[in-house]
Design an enzyme around this catalytic site. Structure first.
Site, PDB file in Angstrom:
ATOM      1  N   GLY A  47       5.084   1.174   4.619  1.00  0.00           N
ATOM      2  CA  GLY A  47       6.466   1.653   4.502  1.00  0.00           C
ATOM      3  C   GLY A  47       7.415   0.711   3.771  1.00  0.00           C
ATOM      4  O   GLY A  47       8.145   1.132   2.865  1.00  0.00           O
TER       5      GLY A  47
ATOM      6  N   ASN B  80       0.884  -1.169   0.000  1.00  0.00           N
ATOM      7  CA  ASN B  80       0.000   0.000   0.000  1.00  0.00           C
ATOM      8  C   ASN B  80       0.920   1.218   0.000  1.00  0.00           C
ATOM      9  O   ASN B  80       1.508   1.551   1.024  1.00  0.00           O
ATOM     10  CB  ASN B  80      -0.885  -0.025   1.255  1.00  0.00           C
ATOM     11  CG  ASN B  80      -1.638   1.276   1.455  1.00  0.00           C
ATOM     12  OD1 ASN B  80      -1.797   2.063   0.519  1.00  0.00           O
ATOM     13  ND2 ASN B  80      -2.106   1.515   2.672  1.00  0.00           N
TER      14      ASN B  80
ATOM     15  N   GLU C 251      -5.676  -4.715  10.476  1.00  0.00           N
ATOM     16  CA  GLU C 251      -4.650  -3.710  10.710  1.00  0.00           C
ATOM     17  C   GLU C 251      -4.891  -2.977  12.032  1.00  0.00           C
ATOM     18  O   GLU C 251      -5.675  -2.025  12.082  1.00  0.00           O
ATOM     19  CB  GLU C 251      -4.646  -2.691   9.563  1.00  0.00           C
ATOM     20  CG  GLU C 251      -4.340  -3.307   8.218  1.00  0.00           C
ATOM     21  CD  GLU C 251      -3.643  -2.310   7.309  1.00  0.00           C
ATOM     22  OE1 GLU C 251      -2.518  -2.595   6.896  1.00  0.00           O
ATOM     23  OE2 GLU C 251      -4.217  -1.245   7.038  1.00  0.00           O
TER      24      GLU C 251
ATOM     25  N   SER D 113       3.226  -2.144  10.167  1.00  0.00           N
ATOM     26  CA  SER D 113       4.684  -2.243  10.344  1.00  0.00           C
ATOM     27  C   SER D 113       5.228  -3.640  10.067  1.00  0.00           C
ATOM     28  O   SER D 113       6.199  -4.072  10.685  1.00  0.00           O
ATOM     29  CB  SER D 113       5.103  -1.752  11.729  1.00  0.00           C
ATOM     30  OG  SER D 113       4.701  -0.399  11.917  1.00  0.00           O
TER      31      SER D 113
ATOM     32  N   GLU E  74      -6.451   5.129   7.670  1.00  0.00           N
ATOM     33  CA  GLU E  74      -6.178   6.548   7.375  1.00  0.00           C
ATOM     34  C   GLU E  74      -7.389   7.193   6.691  1.00  0.00           C
ATOM     35  O   GLU E  74      -7.663   8.381   6.886  1.00  0.00           O
ATOM     36  CB  GLU E  74      -4.915   6.664   6.506  1.00  0.00           C
ATOM     37  CG  GLU E  74      -3.661   6.431   7.343  1.00  0.00           C
ATOM     38  CD  GLU E  74      -2.523   5.762   6.600  1.00  0.00           C
ATOM     39  OE1 GLU E  74      -2.492   5.794   5.358  1.00  0.00           O
ATOM     40  OE2 GLU E  74      -1.641   5.187   7.287  1.00  0.00           O
TER      41      GLU E  74
ATOM     42  N   LYS F 279       0.265   4.325  -0.307  1.00  0.00           N
ATOM     43  CA  LYS F 279      -0.266   5.576   0.259  1.00  0.00           C
ATOM     44  C   LYS F 279       0.052   6.748  -0.694  1.00  0.00           C
ATOM     45  O   LYS F 279       0.046   6.557  -1.890  1.00  0.00           O
ATOM     46  CB  LYS F 279       0.289   5.780   1.668  1.00  0.00           C
ATOM     47  CG  LYS F 279       0.167   4.500   2.518  1.00  0.00           C
ATOM     48  CD  LYS F 279       0.382   4.706   3.970  1.00  0.00           C
ATOM     49  CE  LYS F 279       0.179   3.366   4.689  1.00  0.00           C
ATOM     50  NZ  LYS F 279       0.245   3.462   6.127  1.00  0.00           N
TER      51      LYS F 279
ATOM     52  N   GLY G 188       2.406   2.379  10.591  1.00  0.00           N
ATOM     53  CA  GLY G 188       3.365   3.461  10.413  1.00  0.00           C
ATOM     54  C   GLY G 188       4.062   3.890  11.698  1.00  0.00           C
ATOM     55  O   GLY G 188       4.713   4.933  11.752  1.00  0.00           O
TER      56      GLY G 188
ATOM     57  N   HIS H  49      -9.260   1.665   4.692  1.00  0.00           N
ATOM     58  CA  HIS H  49      -7.992   1.836   5.399  1.00  0.00           C
ATOM     59  C   HIS H  49      -8.171   2.797   6.572  1.00  0.00           C
ATOM     60  O   HIS H  49      -8.929   3.763   6.476  1.00  0.00           O
ATOM     61  CB  HIS H  49      -6.913   2.349   4.445  1.00  0.00           C
ATOM     62  CG  HIS H  49      -5.548   2.281   5.063  1.00  0.00           C
ATOM     63  ND1 HIS H  49      -5.085   3.262   5.892  1.00  0.00           N
ATOM     64  CD2 HIS H  49      -4.597   1.327   5.011  1.00  0.00           C
ATOM     65  CE1 HIS H  49      -3.878   2.910   6.324  1.00  0.00           C
ATOM     66  NE2 HIS H  49      -3.555   1.742   5.796  1.00  0.00           N
TER      67      HIS H  49
HETATM   68  P1  PGA Z   1       2.871   0.301   7.521  1.00  0.00           P
HETATM   69  O1  PGA Z   1       1.453   0.538   6.863  1.00  0.00           O
HETATM   70  O2  PGA Z   1       3.382  -1.003   7.000  1.00  0.00           O
HETATM   71  O3  PGA Z   1       3.722   1.467   7.070  1.00  0.00           O
HETATM   72  O4  PGA Z   1       2.676   0.263   8.996  1.00  0.00           O
HETATM   73  C1  PGA Z   1       0.541  -0.527   6.754  1.00  0.00           C
HETATM   74  C2  PGA Z   1      -0.738  -0.025   6.128  1.00  0.00           C
HETATM   75  O5  PGA Z   1      -1.133   1.102   6.410  1.00  0.00           O
HETATM   76  O6  PGA Z   1      -1.364  -0.737   5.327  1.00  0.00           O
END
Ligand code: PGA
Length: 251
Positions: free
Chosen positions: A235, A9, A167, A213, A97, A11, A173, A95
């Site tokens: 990330g 992903n 998640e 993460s 976010e 973003k 993140g 998601h």
């Molecule tokens: P992250 O993001 O691996 O940077 O923690 C995961 C996600 O938001 O799908």
């Protein structure tokens, strides 16, 4: 049985030129790693470039959201038909976010999911608890409720085109990862909820990813868990070597 799916992903990262360079690099690195499906979910403006660059490879391309209406007065939004026409196969919906910063709710997540399925997209449906919910011991109730609300009115047949991404919001993140045991347990709660709604056959055949993460160092341990069928990676999906290491761990 259910497929393992490793999805990036991106973003709000990468321009079309960077997208082309990334996939050109990545494709030979993951060639032949076919024990899992490999998906990159990218910003809308990168999709056409990504689809072109991924032609003839084992990399599939997804979007990061979709609107629930077929068309109309929704300035700035993108419909499922638009995504399909340019070769998009997957779409991330719900998601955290989007829920946190853009006011999306279980109700709109449900509507988006239905619109995406109707158009023929495969959905990566995200859900998970926030930190206070875990600390107060109500994670299981929260994810079960989200699972039920997000999937309201979706048939067992349609579940073939849905992947659930568990998640935990506190792990996204932040560099904090759920322990493999926590990930396994909560993915198990989601699977039990699917069994309650659809019966055990659907529950056992639905891919449930862990996200938050996940990286090259912790992927193998997380993916080894029986209820964890892949990862949604933020990330670490922005670096070809890290993403490849996760795909390798899944293989
Ligand atoms: P992250 O993001 O691996 O940077 O923690 C995961 C996600 O938001 O799908």
């Amino acid at each position: 049985m259910r497929r393992t799916v490793i999805a990036g992903n991106w973003k709000m990262n990468m321009t079309p030129a960077q997208t082309k360079a990334f996939i050109t690099d990545l494709a030979p690195m993951v060639a032949g790693m076919d024990k899992c499906d490999i998906v990159l979910c990218v910003p809308y403006v990168d999709i056409a470039t990504a689809v072109e660059a991924a032609k003839g490879t084992n990399i599939k391309i997804g979007a990061e959201n979709v609107h629930f209406a077929e068309s109309g007065a929704y300035t700035g939004e993108i419909s499922a038909a638009m995504l399909c026409e340019i070769g998009t196969e997957y779409v991330v919906i719900g998601h955290s976010e989007r829920r946190q910063y853009f006011g999306e709710t279980d109700e709109t997540v449900n509507l988006r999911t239905k619109a995406a399925l109707k158009a023929g997209l495969k959905v990566i449906l995200c859900l998970g608890e926030v930190k206070e919910e875990r600390l107060n011991g109500i994670t299981n109730e929260v994810v079960a409720m989200q699972t039920k609300l997000d999937l309201l009115g979706i048939s067992a047949e349609e579940m073939k085109n849905i992947i659930i991404a568990y998640e935990p919001v506190w792990a996204i993140g932040t560099g904090l990862t759920a322990t493999p045991e926590q990930a396994d347990e909560t993915c198990g709660v989601i699977r039990a909820t699917l069994a309650e709604i659809y019966g055990s056959e659907v529950a056992e055949s639905t891919t449930i990813q862990y996200g938050g993460s996940m990286n090259d160092a912790n992927a193998a341990e997380l993916l080894a868990k029986v209820n964890v069928d892949g990862g949604l990676i933020g990330g670490a999906s922005l670096k070809t070597d890290k993403f490849t290491a996760i795909v390798k761990a899944a293989n």
